[in-house]
Write a protein that holds these residues in place. Structure first.
Motif, mmCIF file in Angstrom:
data_model
loop_
_atom_site.group_PDB
_atom_site.id
_atom_site.type_symbol
_atom_site.label_atom_id
_atom_site.label_comp_id
_atom_site.label_asym_id
_atom_site.label_seq_id
_atom_site.Cartn_x
_atom_site.Cartn_y
_atom_site.Cartn_z
ATOM 1 N N ARG A 81 0.578 -1.308 0.134
ATOM 2 C CA ARG A 81 -0.006 -0.090 0.094
ATOM 3 C C ARG A 81 0.652 1.302 0.216
ATOM 4 N NH1 ARG A 81 -3.915 -3.014 4.811
ATOM 5 N NH2 ARG A 81 -5.554 -2.946 3.001
ATOM 6 N N ALA A 82 1.908 1.252 0.904
ATOM 7 C CA ALA A 82 2.940 2.343 0.765
ATOM 8 C C ALA A 82 3.277 2.664 -0.106
ATOM 9 C CB ALA A 82 3.656 1.842 2.128
ATOM 10 N N LYS A 83 3.762 1.873 -0.826
ATOM 11 C CA LYS A 83 4.689 1.631 -2.367
ATOM 12 C C LYS A 83 3.879 2.362 -3.604
ATOM 13 C CE LYS A 83 8.975 -1.273 -1.847
ATOM 14 N NZ LYS A 83 9.620 -2.385 -2.010
ATOM 15 N N LEU A 84 2.430 1.830 -3.219
ATOM 16 C CA LEU A 84 1.859 1.615 -3.839
ATOM 17 C C LEU A 84 0.919 3.676 -3.945
ATOM 18 C CD1 LEU A 84 -0.375 -0.978 -4.993
ATOM 19 C CD2 LEU A 84 1.367 -0.416 -5.891
ATOM 20 N N GLY A 85 1.339 4.450 -2.813
ATOM 21 C CA GLY A 85 0.786 5.314 -2.323
ATOM 22 C C GLY A 85 0.017 5.339 -2.822
ATOM 23 N N ASN A 86 -0.922 4.650 -2.135
ATOM 24 C CA ASN A 86 -2.924 4.493 -2.035
ATOM 25 C C ASN A 86 -3.214 3.405 -1.275
ATOM 26 O OD1 ASN A 86 -5.764 4.357 -2.556
ATOM 27 N ND2 ASN A 86 -5.455 4.674 -4.502
ATOM 28 N N PRO A 87 -3.466 3.608 0.228
ATOM 29 C CA PRO A 87 -3.647 2.284 0.562
ATOM 30 C C PRO A 87 -5.196 2.209 1.026
ATOM 31 C CG PRO A 87 -3.781 5.104 1.728
ATOM 32 C CD PRO A 87 -3.772 4.823 1.179
ATOM 33 N N ARG A 88 -5.869 2.702 -0.056
ATOM 34 C CA ARG A 88 -7.123 2.021 -0.114
ATOM 35 C C ARG A 88 -6.781 1.391 -1.490
ATOM 36 N NH1 ARG A 88 -11.511 6.790 -0.812
ATOM 37 N NH2 ARG A 88 -9.619 7.280 -2.161
ATOM 38 N N ILE A 89 -6.332 0.258 -1.856
ATOM 39 C CA ILE A 89 -6.204 -0.142 -3.244
ATOM 40 C C ILE A 89 -6.532 -1.347 -2.703
ATOM 41 C CG2 ILE A 89 -3.439 -0.261 -3.519
ATOM 42 C CD1 ILE A 89 -4.345 0.365 -7.200
ATOM 43 N N VAL A 90 -5.617 -1.488 -1.829
ATOM 44 C CA VAL A 90 -5.787 -3.101 -1.451
ATOM 45 C C VAL A 90 -7.125 -3.329 -0.216
ATOM 46 C CG1 VAL A 90 -4.258 -5.468 -0.025
ATOM 47 C CG2 VAL A 90 -3.259 -4.194 -1.888
#
Length: 248
Positions: free
Chosen positions: A225-234
């Motif tokens: 989540r942190a690396k994709l920059g979006n905590p809601r994506i997973v």
């Protein structure tokens, strides 16, 4: 199995080396980070890395190992906070075990990362010379399965997962993931919006059904989540598992 144990406390190292030896492991012991780097040769299958070393912090040693080798690394430490776990995994550690630990748990994790290391070996990892395979044996031997992200790149919103190149981009910018982070994302991206059970994820990504690995999954999800920059994506589906959210 050839195992490199990096531990400066001889009160821990001596009995652990004896136990691992009784389980068929050839243990090479290093007391410092520099000794560990000098002892890291192509025949080492797994590294047990303590973080509190007299010359270098274990995180630095892990980062230096990753620059020269893809050998599986298990961090073994008393630092139990999530930040340390995530930091270790981001540096390239394959697993993270906190002290005090059960020896059966440690053995299970060693064998698990060893299996993953063999199936996920990269071209840049130093390899010892191997004998030419027997064609008849090779044809008959079953080959290990690996999680397949699909025939072509998978797009989930602004995230694109290219399984063939093992590359992930967000808004067109490449994001560097560890092996397991990529495999986890690739699995979830196969069916956006569909919930994958924890047991299924552990089986397909970590090749184990061992319940004790659940914490490893949680830490990898947090790092992803942190690396994709979006905590809601997973998204966490409480009591069930995880799913990737296309419109997050």
């Amino acid at each position: 199995m050839q195992l490199l144990m990096v531990e400066d406390d001889l009160r821990i190292a001596a009995p652990l080396r004896a136990v691992l030896g009784r389980h068929g492991m050839d243990v090479r012991h290093a007391c410092t980070g520099e000794e560990a780097l000098d002892a890291l040769t192509a025949d080492v299958d797994v590294v047990l890395l303590d973080l509190n070393l007299p010359d270098h912090d274990g995180f630095e040693v892990c980062a230096r190992i990753r620059r020269i080798s893809d050998v599986p690394v298990i961090m073994v430490t008393a630092r139990a906070d999530v930040r340390s776990r995530v930091h270790g995994l981001n540096l390239g550690a394959d697993d993270y075990v906190t002290k005090p630990y059960d020896i059966a748990e440690l053995l299970a994790r060693i064998h698990a990362v060893s299996r993953r290391g063999r199936s996920d070996a990269r071209p840049d990892r130093p390899q010892a010379p191997a004998a030419a395979p027997d064609p008849a044996v090779t044809a008959a031997a079953p080959q290990p399965a690996a999680p397949a992200p699909g025939p072509g790149p998978l797009a989930v919103g602004t995230v694109v997962v290219d399984g063939a190149a093992r590359r992930v981009t967000v808004h067109g910018t490449e994001v560097v993931l560890t092996r397991k982070e990529f495999d986890l994302l690739a699995l979830l991206a196969q069916r956006p919006g569909v919930v994958f059970r924890r047991e299924q994820i552990m089986s397909e990504v970590w090749r184990t059904s061992w319940a004790g690995s659940g914490r490893t999954l949680e830490v990898h999800v947090a790092s992803l989540r942190a690396k994709l920059g979006n905590p809601r994506i997973v998204e966490t589906v409480r009591g069930v598992g995880y799913r990737i959210v296309p419109d997050a």
